[in-house]
Design a protein around this motif. Structure first.
Motif, PDB file in Angstrom:
ATOM      1  N   ALA A  68       0.827  -1.206   0.000  1.00  0.00           N
ATOM      2  CA  ALA A  68       0.000   0.000   0.000  1.00  0.00           C
ATOM      3  C   ALA A  68       0.854   1.246   0.000  1.00  0.00           C
ATOM      4  CB  ALA A  68      -0.931  -0.014   1.214  1.00  0.00           C
ATOM      5  N   LEU A  69       1.924   1.244   0.815  1.00  0.00           N
ATOM      6  CA  LEU A  69       2.814   2.394   0.861  1.00  0.00           C
ATOM      7  C   LEU A  69       3.512   2.588  -0.476  1.00  0.00           C
ATOM      8  CD1 LEU A  69       4.386   1.939   4.406  1.00  0.00           C
ATOM      9  CD2 LEU A  69       2.764   3.712   3.690  1.00  0.00           C
ATOM     10  N   SER A  70       3.927   1.465  -1.080  1.00  0.00           N
ATOM     11  CA  SER A  70       4.603   1.548  -2.372  1.00  0.00           C
ATOM     12  C   SER A  70       3.670   2.114  -3.433  1.00  0.00           C
ATOM     13  CB  SER A  70       5.099   0.161  -2.789  1.00  0.00           C
ATOM     14  OG  SER A  70       5.636   0.193  -4.070  1.00  0.00           O
ATOM     15  N   ALA A  71       2.391   1.627  -3.408  1.00  0.00           N
ATOM     16  CA  ALA A  71       1.431   2.126  -4.382  1.00  0.00           C
ATOM     17  C   ALA A  71       1.183   3.610  -4.188  1.00  0.00           C
ATOM     18  CB  ALA A  71       0.116   1.343  -4.262  1.00  0.00           C
ATOM     19  N   HIS A  72       1.084   4.013  -2.916  1.00  0.00           N
ATOM     20  CA  HIS A  72       0.859   5.431  -2.640  1.00  0.00           C
ATOM     21  C   HIS A  72       2.039   6.268  -3.122  1.00  0.00           C
ATOM     22  CE1 HIS A  72      -0.617   8.991  -0.621  1.00  0.00           C
ATOM     23  NE2 HIS A  72       0.566   9.135  -0.059  1.00  0.00           N
ATOM     24  N   ALA A  73       3.250   5.722  -2.947  1.00  0.00           N
ATOM     25  CA  ALA A  73       4.446   6.483  -3.330  1.00  0.00           C
ATOM     26  C   ALA A  73       4.548   6.659  -4.832  1.00  0.00           C
ATOM     27  CB  ALA A  73       5.700   5.788  -2.801  1.00  0.00           C
ATOM     28  N   SER A  74       3.916   5.764  -5.600  1.00  0.00           N
ATOM     29  CA  SER A  74       4.102   5.811  -7.042  1.00  0.00           C
ATOM     30  C   SER A  74       2.816   6.118  -7.803  1.00  0.00           C
ATOM     31  CB  SER A  74       4.663   4.468  -7.535  1.00  0.00           C
ATOM     32  OG  SER A  74       3.759   3.419  -7.235  1.00  0.00           O
ATOM     33  N   ASP A  75       1.772   6.609  -7.095  1.00  0.00           N
ATOM     34  CA  ASP A  75       0.544   6.907  -7.821  1.00  0.00           C
ATOM     35  C   ASP A  75       0.530   8.329  -8.356  1.00  0.00           C
ATOM     36  OD1 ASP A  75       0.181   8.324  -5.502  1.00  0.00           O
ATOM     37  OD2 ASP A  75      -1.782   7.498  -4.999  1.00  0.00           O
ATOM     38  N   ARG A  76       1.613   9.087  -8.086  1.00  0.00           N
ATOM     39  CA  ARG A  76       1.744  10.455  -8.589  1.00  0.00           C
ATOM     40  C   ARG A  76       3.079  10.608  -9.296  1.00  0.00           C
ATOM     41  NH1 ARG A  76      -3.018  13.623  -7.902  1.00  0.00           N
ATOM     42  NH2 ARG A  76      -4.146  12.628  -6.185  1.00  0.00           N
ATOM     43  N   LEU A  77       3.094  11.445 -10.299  1.00  0.00           N
ATOM     44  CA  LEU A  77       4.328  11.705 -11.032  1.00  0.00           C
ATOM     45  C   LEU A  77       4.301  13.158 -11.476  1.00  0.00           C
ATOM     46  CD1 LEU A  77       6.795   9.950 -12.111  1.00  0.00           C
ATOM     47  CD2 LEU A  77       5.681  10.125 -14.338  1.00  0.00           C
ATOM     48  N   LEU A 107       8.171  27.435 -18.490  1.00  0.00           N
ATOM     49  CA  LEU A 107       8.392  26.216 -17.719  1.00  0.00           C
ATOM     50  C   LEU A 107       7.028  25.622 -17.413  1.00  0.00           C
ATOM     51  CD1 LEU A 107      10.768  25.639 -14.715  1.00  0.00           C
ATOM     52  CD2 LEU A 107       8.331  25.086 -14.472  1.00  0.00           C
ATOM     53  N   LEU A 108       6.863  24.346 -17.700  1.00  0.00           N
ATOM     54  CA  LEU A 108       5.619  23.640 -17.407  1.00  0.00           C
ATOM     55  C   LEU A 108       5.867  22.557 -16.362  1.00  0.00           C
ATOM     56  CD1 LEU A 108       4.107  23.082 -20.985  1.00  0.00           C
ATOM     57  CD2 LEU A 108       3.408  24.804 -19.309  1.00  0.00           C
ATOM     58  N   ARG A 109       4.972  22.480 -15.388  1.00  0.00           N
ATOM     59  CA  ARG A 109       4.985  21.387 -14.401  1.00  0.00           C
ATOM     60  C   ARG A 109       3.683  20.620 -14.562  1.00  0.00           C
ATOM     61  NH1 ARG A 109       8.079  21.220  -9.878  1.00  0.00           N
ATOM     62  NH2 ARG A 109       6.266  20.540  -8.659  1.00  0.00           N
ATOM     63  N   VAL A 110       3.802  19.353 -14.967  1.00  0.00           N
ATOM     64  CA  VAL A 110       2.633  18.524 -15.272  1.00  0.00           C
ATOM     65  C   VAL A 110       2.470  17.495 -14.166  1.00  0.00           C
ATOM     66  CG1 VAL A 110       1.491  17.114 -17.012  1.00  0.00           C
ATOM     67  CG2 VAL A 110       3.204  18.816 -17.710  1.00  0.00           C
ATOM     68  N   GLY A 111       1.307  17.526 -13.515  1.00  0.00           N
ATOM     69  CA  GLY A 111       1.026  16.576 -12.441  1.00  0.00           C
ATOM     70  C   GLY A 111       0.169  15.431 -12.944  1.00  0.00           C
ATOM     71  N   TYR A 112       0.677  14.210 -12.802  1.00  0.00           N
ATOM     72  CA  TYR A 112      -0.037  13.012 -13.238  1.00  0.00           C
ATOM     73  C   TYR A 112      -0.519  12.208 -12.033  1.00  0.00           C
ATOM     74  CZ  TYR A 112       1.492  13.424 -18.106  1.00  0.00           C
ATOM     75  OH  TYR A 112       1.687  13.847 -19.394  1.00  0.00           O
ATOM     76  N   ALA A 113      -1.662  11.565 -12.205  1.00  0.00           N
ATOM     77  CA  ALA A 113      -2.147  10.574 -11.248  1.00  0.00           C
ATOM     78  C   ALA A 113      -2.328   9.262 -12.004  1.00  0.00           C
ATOM     79  CB  ALA A 113      -3.463  11.020 -10.629  1.00  0.00           C
ATOM     80  N   ARG A 114      -1.979   8.159 -11.352  1.00  0.00           N
ATOM     81  CA  ARG A 114      -2.110   6.866 -12.027  1.00  0.00           C
ATOM     82  C   ARG A 114      -3.369   6.158 -11.549  1.00  0.00           C
ATOM     83  NH1 ARG A 114       2.725   2.520 -12.525  1.00  0.00           N
ATOM     84  NH2 ARG A 114       2.541   2.409 -10.248  1.00  0.00           N
ATOM     85  N   GLY A 115      -4.190   5.755 -12.496  1.00  0.00           N
ATOM     86  CA  GLY A 115      -5.406   5.019 -12.196  1.00  0.00           C
ATOM     87  C   GLY A 115      -5.439   3.706 -12.943  1.00  0.00           C
ATOM     88  N   ASP A 116      -6.629   3.132 -13.038  1.00  0.00           N
ATOM     89  CA  ASP A 116      -6.778   1.827 -13.701  1.00  0.00           C
ATOM     90  C   ASP A 116      -6.430   1.897 -15.183  1.00  0.00           C
ATOM     91  OD1 ASP A 116      -7.616   0.800 -11.313  1.00  0.00           O
ATOM     92  OD2 ASP A 116      -9.753   1.045 -11.746  1.00  0.00           O
TER      93      ASP A 116
END
Length: 412
Positions: free
Chosen positions: A29-38, A303-312
């Protein structure tokens, strides 16, 4: 063993078993939380030396004095914080001054220490494909390839190669549990195949579809396609390139298309599920002129900062931050106050020219720090609560007139 010691030992054993069991359930769960944003940061043309100046490990030349990368980047470094931080490295990289330059108006070379300082500031992806990659011939390009590959912390540097396949090959790395692939195509290519110690580059005008198709073959969560193209000093993107980027790049599965070469910022769009930045302008390059001399459509970088979330369904853009830049010729810093607000209005106007079927130009709402923010519908970022697209600028007529002017190098 006494009874008390036995109980203590059994107690410690049970405690360790309990901790291990908890970790078995929590770590995924911690690993998933750590990598669900980029977070992906994109900036444009970059280099640390004046045109034709000798290379020096102490810095690059500007106005008769040496300027270190740390000095030139100090004002922008906080904005470079991200997971994938991309820049177009528009210079050769070498530690020698005895390689002959090609016969052209501007030639650029930079000491490898400059590349290390850019990476120390946060950049971890360089595109090497542009119209200055071969300023010192295929031998200079070979020097670039060798030196850049040795920079600690750099994760990808596509665009140059010793064969066609090598120049076309995406550079792939892992970031926060996600697979990232980066490809690059630039103008003024040639020199392939290259002999030992040399390198060449593909030509954007003819090889762009092949580079995009090769990127599509790569299994990745995030694909970035860097393209050095188009007409200098033009903030508007012509219909041919808009159609080409949507067809070839998005069709090839590029998550992000990062465009540059014009030295000015262009509009940004979401095309389907793909982000297209048509022009990032200058970032920091000591070999460029002070763009402050130009009008409001041409006097800033982006300069662009793009926030991603990872879903299904994979990565989805949630936020895009736009930061107008100034001082790109010497010490790059974010614009502030009324100046930043007006340049965001320019970007919003340019974005409005990109609306089309399955495409929407981004409009950025001004933030207190001078940046602009765009939020996707349903974004979970706390800054997006109550976000609304900004209204049309009262200065749209002025902006349209400035952006519509034809400016060429010969007219400067």
């Amino acid at each position: 063993m006494g009874f008390v010691a036995f109980i203590a030992e059994r107690g410690a054993l049970l405690r360790n078993i309990w901790i291990a069991a908890v970790l078995v359930f929590l770590l995924p769960a911690l690993s998933a939380h750590a990598s669900d944003r980029l977070t992906v940061v994109l900036v444009g043309d970059t280099g640390l030396n004046a045109g034709g100046a000798p290379v020096d490990a102490r810095g690059g030349w500007k106005g008769g004095r040496l300027v270190s990368g740390a000095e030139a980047l100090a004002g922008i470094a906080p904005w470079l914080a991200g997971d994938v931080v991309f820049a177009n490295l528009e210079t050769t990289v070498m530690d020698r001054n005895d390689i002959a330059a090609r016969d052209k108006m501007f030639v650029f070379r930079m000491h490898p220490q400059g590349a290390r300082e850019f990476v120390a500031a946060g950049i971890n992806v360089f595109s090497l494909a542009n119209n200055h990659a071969l300023d010192y011939g295929t031998r200079g390009a070979g020097e670039t390839l060798a030196h850049v590959a040795a920079v600690p912390g750099l994760r990808a540097w596509p665009g140059l190669g010793r064969s066609r396949e090598d120049a076309m090959r995406p550079h792939v790395f892992e970031m926060r549990g996600m697979r990232v692939a980066v490809s690059a195509a630039g103008n003024a290519g040639g020199g392939l195949p290259a002999r030992a110690g040399h390198a060449g580059m593909l030509q954007e005008r003819t090889d762009f579809p092949a580079v995009a198709a090769r990127l599509k073959e790569e299994t990745a969560d995030l694909r970035i396609l860097s393209v050095h193209y188009g007409r200098e000093f033009d903030p508007l993107t012509d219909a041919v390139n808009v159609a080409r980027f949507r067809r070839e790049a998005a069709g090839a599965g590029a998550t992000i298309v990062a465009g540059h070469h014009a030295h000015v910022a262009k509009g940004v769009e979401i095309s389907g599920s793909h982000l297209v930045a048509y022009g990032l302008g200058n970032f920091l390059h000591l070999g460029t002129q002070n763009m402050a001399r130009f009008d409001i459509c041409r006097d800033f970088g982006l300069l662009l900062r793009v926030g991603y979330a990872r879903g299904d369904e994979g990565l989805k853009v949630e936020t895009v931050e736009a930061v107008p830049l100034t001082g790109m010729h010497l010490r790059v810093v974010p614009m502030e106050g009324a100046a930043a607000l007006l340049r965001l209005e320019v970007l919003n106007y340019l974005g409005g020219q990109l609306d089309g079927e399955d495409a929407r130009g981004l409009r950025f709402r001004p933030q207190a720090d001078g940046s602009g923010l765009w939020c996707a519908a349903g974004a979970t970022d706390a800054r997006c609560v109550g976000w609304e697209e900004p209204e049309v600028s009262a200065r749209e007529g002025e902006v349209a007139a400035a952006c519509g002017r034809v400016v060429t190098r010969g007219s400067l």
